[in-house]
Design a protein around this motif. Structure first.
Motif, mmCIF file in Angstrom:
data_model
loop_
_atom_site.group_PDB
_atom_site.id
_atom_site.type_symbol
_atom_site.label_atom_id
_atom_site.label_comp_id
_atom_site.label_asym_id
_atom_site.label_seq_id
_atom_site.Cartn_x
_atom_site.Cartn_y
_atom_site.Cartn_z
ATOM 1 N N GLY A 129 0.795 -1.223 0.000
ATOM 2 C CA GLY A 129 0.000 0.000 0.000
ATOM 3 C C GLY A 129 0.825 1.270 0.000
ATOM 4 O O GLY A 129 0.445 2.278 0.609
ATOM 5 N N GLU A 130 1.969 1.268 -0.699
ATOM 6 C CA GLU A 130 2.855 2.436 -0.701
ATOM 7 C C GLU A 130 2.377 3.551 -1.625
ATOM 8 O O GLU A 130 2.984 4.618 -1.669
ATOM 9 N N GLY A 131 1.325 3.307 -2.385
ATOM 10 C CA GLY A 131 0.726 4.370 -3.175
ATOM 11 C C GLY A 131 1.170 4.399 -4.625
ATOM 12 O O GLY A 131 2.210 3.847 -5.005
ATOM 13 N N GLU A 133 2.174 6.983 -6.501
ATOM 14 C CA GLU A 133 3.365 7.773 -6.825
ATOM 15 C C GLU A 133 4.643 6.965 -6.638
ATOM 16 O O GLU A 133 5.560 7.023 -7.467
ATOM 17 N N ARG A 134 4.709 6.229 -5.548
ATOM 18 C CA ARG A 134 5.883 5.387 -5.301
ATOM 19 C C ARG A 134 5.983 4.302 -6.365
ATOM 20 O O ARG A 134 7.071 3.988 -6.866
ATOM 21 N N ALA A 175 -5.617 -0.409 -7.209
ATOM 22 C CA ALA A 175 -4.372 -1.117 -6.914
ATOM 23 C C ALA A 175 -4.545 -2.615 -7.138
ATOM 24 O O ALA A 175 -3.628 -3.298 -7.609
#
Length: 404
Positions: A129-131, A133-134, A175
């Motif tokens: 769940g780092e997003g 953008e990452r 995701a």
């Protein structure tokens, strides 16, 4: 689709067998690509153009000899290879077909893992769940290293809005959707295909392909089937299957083969023409660019057991070698640069070079050694007198005069 193309460098002229056990000194010979492997390159090229992915070449031997051959493969019809790997280590010398197959299987395993690791890393980013953008930041880096296909990230204007990165950032997919796509990409990498020529012109056994499949089965812990004499080839990448046709005498066989697998290509093979619909899919699953610098791995880099490679790992018993002289090479009078005298073995930057005989062509030497000898003034232009000496041992005297 990850396509790994095996090829071999074979002597273009008479070879020199110099040691007990029949170890060929390939570094002292003129080498060319095994002519039967050209069909493997054609078949690999078709699969990439039809289904996307990447064509990676793999070979064994002296890297300074093989880099020239690999460079030519990048320009092979129609699109050529995308990356080149060379397994080069003195400990690999003298290998029979089984030791060769074991060594190649380790190279294949490492190539596959190098393409799985980036996908697994991106999957982990989403799972943690780092997003978005990452994810995009890391995908961009891996894309620049030629390790993920366009479907993950791309700079192509025609694919804008169609990649996982673009769709994830825009909110078009979640995701979880992105994870499902990445898992399919990972599965395609796992369903790789190894393609080789039907045999080699210096061996004629035709057994290396099937033995590579056997060695891969052992290394990967899964059955890796092999099919020989393939004269027609197609695939269903999403189903993880290839469809092949081969001729065995008067019998024509059509086989459905699960991936990963190893195929050896017959001289009868003629590549198909991909449809426009196939090409659209192929672009999405292809990689950013060609990497023209060959990667060289030694035995340690691929984790090879020293007792299973080269002469030590070869169960085949070969009789004593016979020295039949150095291979003839073409030298052009007034043009070709050669050694002016015999050069004894010497150390340079931690490596041992030589010995080299008089009149050895400078272009046949390792680049580092050639430059060093030239700086020492041991290089000259091949002359008419040199040609006569090489052919006849010197000038022939007739009636008190020197004549050729």
């Amino acid at each position: 689709m990850l396509v790994i193309t095996l090829y071999k460098a074979v002597p273009s002229r008479t070879t020199k067998v110099v040691t007990v056990g029949g170890v060929l000194r390939r570094e002292e010979m003129d080498l060319v690509m095994n002519p039967f492997d050209s069909k493997a390159v054609e078949a690999s090229d078709y699969l990439k153009r039809a289904f996307g992915g990447k064509v990676v070449s793999l070979t064994m031997g002296p890297d300074f000899k093989l880099k020239t051959i690999a460079a030519n493969l990048f320009a092979a019809p129609v699109e050529g290879i995308d990356e080149s790997y060379i397994l080069s280590d003195r400990r690999m010398a003298g290998a029979d077909t089984w030791a060769t197959s074991y060594t190649l299987s380790l190279g294949i395993k490492k190539i596959v893992q190098q393409h799985l690791d980036p996908i697994n890393e991106l999957i982990s980013i989403l799972e943690r769940g780092e997003g978005a953008e990452r994810f995009v930041e890391r995908a961009r880096d891996l894309y620049g290293q030629n390790l993920v296909p366009h479907i993950v990230y791309s700079t192509l204007p025609t694919l804008r809005g169609k990649t996982v990165s673009d769709r994830l950032v825009s909110g078009e997919i979640t995701a979880e959707d992105a994870l499902n796509i990445l898992r399919r990409v990972r599965e395609e990498v796992r369903k790789f295909v190894v393609i080789a020529g039907i045999k080699t012109s210096d061996g004629e056994t035709g057994s290396t392909g099937p033995q590579v499949a056997e060695a891969l089965s052992i290394e990967l812990g899964i059955p890796v089937p092999s099919v020989t004499y393939v004269r027609d080839l197609d695939a269903d990448v999403e189903a993880g299957q290839v469809y092949v046709e081969r001729r065995l005498g008067d019998l024509i066989q059509r086989l459905q083969v699960p991936l990963p697998c190893v195929l050896t290509i017959s001289t009868e093979y003629r590549p198909r023409v991909p449809s426009l619909k196939m090409k659209k899919r192929a672009i999405l699953y292809s990689y950013a660019r060609k990497v023209y610098e060959s990667v060289v791995w030694n035995a340690d880099a691929i984790g090879a057991d020293p007792q299973k490679i080269g002469l030590a790992g070869s169960p085949t018993i070969v009789g004593p070698g016979i020295d039949i002289g150095t291979p003839p090479v073409q030298k052009i009078v007034g043009t070709t640069r050669v050694l002016a005298s015999r050069v004894e073995p010497f150390e340079l930057n931690g490596k041992t070079y030589g010995p080299y005989e008089r009149f050895t062509r400078l272009e046949d030497l390792p680049e580092e050694a050639a430059k060093h000898l030239e700086e020492r003034g041991l290089v000259k232009i091949f002359s008419l007198e040199d040609l006569v000496e090489e052919l006849f041992g010197g000038w022939i005297k007739v009636a008190g005069e020197q004549r050729v």
